[in-house]
Design a protein around this motif. Structure first.
Motif, PDB file in Angstrom:
ATOM      1  N   ASP A   1       0.966  -1.257  -0.176  1.00 30.90           N
ATOM      2  CA  ASP A   1       0.140  -0.239  -0.186  1.00 30.90           C
ATOM      3  C   ASP A   1       0.775   1.327   0.041  1.00 30.90           C
ATOM      4  N   ALA A   2       0.267   2.323  -0.622  1.00 31.67           N
ATOM      5  CA  ALA A   2       1.061   3.654  -0.704  1.00 31.67           C
ATOM      6  C   ALA A   2       0.111   4.677   0.319  1.00 31.67           C
ATOM      7  N   THR A   3       1.053   5.130   1.077  1.00 29.98           N
ATOM      8  CA  THR A   3       0.453   6.289   2.085  1.00 29.98           C
ATOM      9  C   THR A   3       1.461   7.464   1.977  1.00 29.98           C
ATOM     10  N   TRP A   4       0.854   8.597   2.472  1.00 23.99           N
ATOM     11  CA  TRP A   4       1.925   9.662   2.179  1.00 23.99           C
ATOM     12  C   TRP A   4       2.271  10.533   3.426  1.00 23.99           C
ATOM     13  N   TYR A   5       3.015  11.304   3.559  1.00 24.37           N
ATOM     14  CA  TYR A   5       3.675  12.085   4.847  1.00 24.37           C
ATOM     15  C   TYR A   5       4.484  13.277   4.679  1.00 24.37           C
ATOM     16  N   ASP A   6       4.447  14.146   5.511  1.00 23.77           N
ATOM     17  CA  ASP A   6       5.018  15.392   5.510  1.00 23.77           C
ATOM     18  C   ASP A   6       6.572  15.178   5.506  1.00 23.77           C
ATOM     19  N   VAL A   7       7.327  15.327   4.517  1.00 23.18           N
ATOM     20  CA  VAL A   7       9.035  14.842   4.656  1.00 23.18           C
ATOM     21  C   VAL A   7       9.643  15.836   4.905  1.00 23.18           C
ATOM     22  N   GLU A   8       9.007  17.409   4.966  1.00 24.17           N
ATOM     23  CA  GLU A   8       9.612  18.578   5.626  1.00 24.17           C
ATOM     24  C   GLU A   8       9.287  18.749   7.127  1.00 24.17           C
ATOM     25  N   THR A   9       9.997  17.958   7.827  1.00 27.13           N
ATOM     26  CA  THR A   9       9.812  18.102   9.069  1.00 27.13           C
ATOM     27  C   THR A   9      10.851  18.913   9.941  1.00 27.13           C
ATOM     28  N   GLY A  10      11.883  19.336   9.243  1.00 27.91           N
ATOM     29  CA  GLY A  10      13.121  19.889   9.778  1.00 27.91           C
ATOM     30  C   GLY A  10      14.080  18.993  10.342  1.00 27.91           C
ATOM     31  N   ASN A  11      13.956  17.745  10.286  1.00 26.59           N
ATOM     32  CA  ASN A  11      15.070  16.606  10.827  1.00 26.59           C
ATOM     33  C   ASN A  11      15.249  15.637   9.308  1.00 26.59           C
TER      34      ASN A  11
END
Length: 329
Positions: free
Chosen positions: A50-60
């Motif tokens: 399955d493909a999901t998504w997330y915020d990659v620009e977390t500052g870390n």
């Protein structure tokens, strides 16, 4: 797809068995052997999930140690395939080819997705927003994918196996997919640039407006301060004028009081002089009266002596003295 894949594998095995009855050194057998190995390699590299998504620009940095951007086509591979989260995985930096909904594109493994809550099981990928949107809107949340390791295999395992067996590659379809991907990526990049330019323009306009408002506030404050200073100067001037008028009035009052005192003193002196004159006149009159009384008494006495009426003389003298004193008073 599983049925087709099973059929193709059976065909490949049949080809392998058939090839055993001929000379192993023949060109035909060598070609078939190469096709079998290529097919096995392709099948081995295919994963479903399955493909999901997330915020990659977390500052870390991600698990692979890199700072990521939303525009990057990157994935966080599931923990079972990534391995220990305390160390960098051999998957880090690898290129994979993902297929879904009739589309395929390449991405880079740059992070790990911990398994839990029904997400990020074996074969699943957590995508950057831009990569997810290549296939579906973010609102979809999750969809099924097939992916392979490497950038040249494409995402359609059946087509790859067919190509390995037949030796015929669907170059036209692959080229079209690549062109579509390139066009989509170019459009996404252009859209991102336009959005960034618009955001920058808006920020500049907001900063200019804030600067304008700050200048207007400063000018207003300066004007109010100047008006307050002018009011203070006017009040000080009015107070000074009032002080001078008060001093002048005080001087005038003092002069008037002095003149009144002088006039009163003169009047008092004149009155005293008149009183003294009246007293002197009264004294003179009294003296004259006394003298007349004395003379009258002397005459009476002189007259009384020859007659020998000495017994009446004292009584007469006392009566005359009383008359003189009463007139003097």
């Amino acid at each position: 797809m599983k049925v087709a894949l099973t059929t193709l594998l059976a065909a490949a095995m049949a080809v392998g068995v058939a090839s055993g009855s001929h000379d192993d050194a023949s060109p035909s057998n060598l070609r078939r052997h190469h096709q079998k190995r290529e097919m096995q390699h392709l099948v081995k590299r295919a994963y479903n999930g399955d493909a999901t998504w997330y915020d990659v620009e977390t500052g870390n940095a991600g698990a692979c140690g890199q700072m990521l951007k939303e525009s990057d086509f990157v994935v966080a591979i599931n923990q079972p395939q990534y391995g220990s989260l305390n160390q960098k995985s051999s998957w880090c930096g690898k290129t994979i080819t993902i297929s879904a909904n009739g589309k395929s594109t390449q991405a880079r493994v740059a992070d790990a997705c911990p398994t839990g809550g029904g997400n990020c099981g074996f074969g699943s990928l957590d995508m950057s927003k831009s990569l997810f949107q290549f296939f579906n809107p973010l609102g979809v949340g999750k969809f099924s994918i097939t992916w392979t390791e490497g950038g040249g295999g494409g995402g359609n395992v059946v087509d790859n196996v067919v190509s390995a067996v037949t030796g015929k590659k669907k170059n036209k379809d692959n080229n079209n997919n690549n062109d579509d991907n390139n066009d989509w990526w170019a459009k996404q990049q252009q859209k991102k640039k336009e959005e960034e330019a618009a955001a920058q323009q808006k920020q500049q306009e907001e900063e200019a407006q804030k600067a304008k408002e700050a200048k207007a506030a400063a000018d207003q404050a300066a004007a109010e301060k100047e008006a307050e200073a002018a009011s203070s100067r006017a009040a000080a001037s009015a107070s000074k004028s009032a002080s001078r008028a008060s001093v002048q009035a005080s001087k005038s009052s003092a002069a008037a009081a002095s003149a009144s005192a002088a006039s009163a003193s003169s009047a008092a002196r004149a009155s005293a002089t008149k009183a003294a004159a009246r007293a002197s006149s009264s004294a003179a009159a009294a003296s004259k009266s006394e003298a007349r009384a004395s003379a009258s008494a002397a005459r009476v006495a002189a007259t009384a002596v020859p007659t020998g009426n000495l017994d009446k003389f004292d009584e007469l003298f006392n009566g005359l003295s009383n008359i003189v004193q009463n007139q003097a008073a």
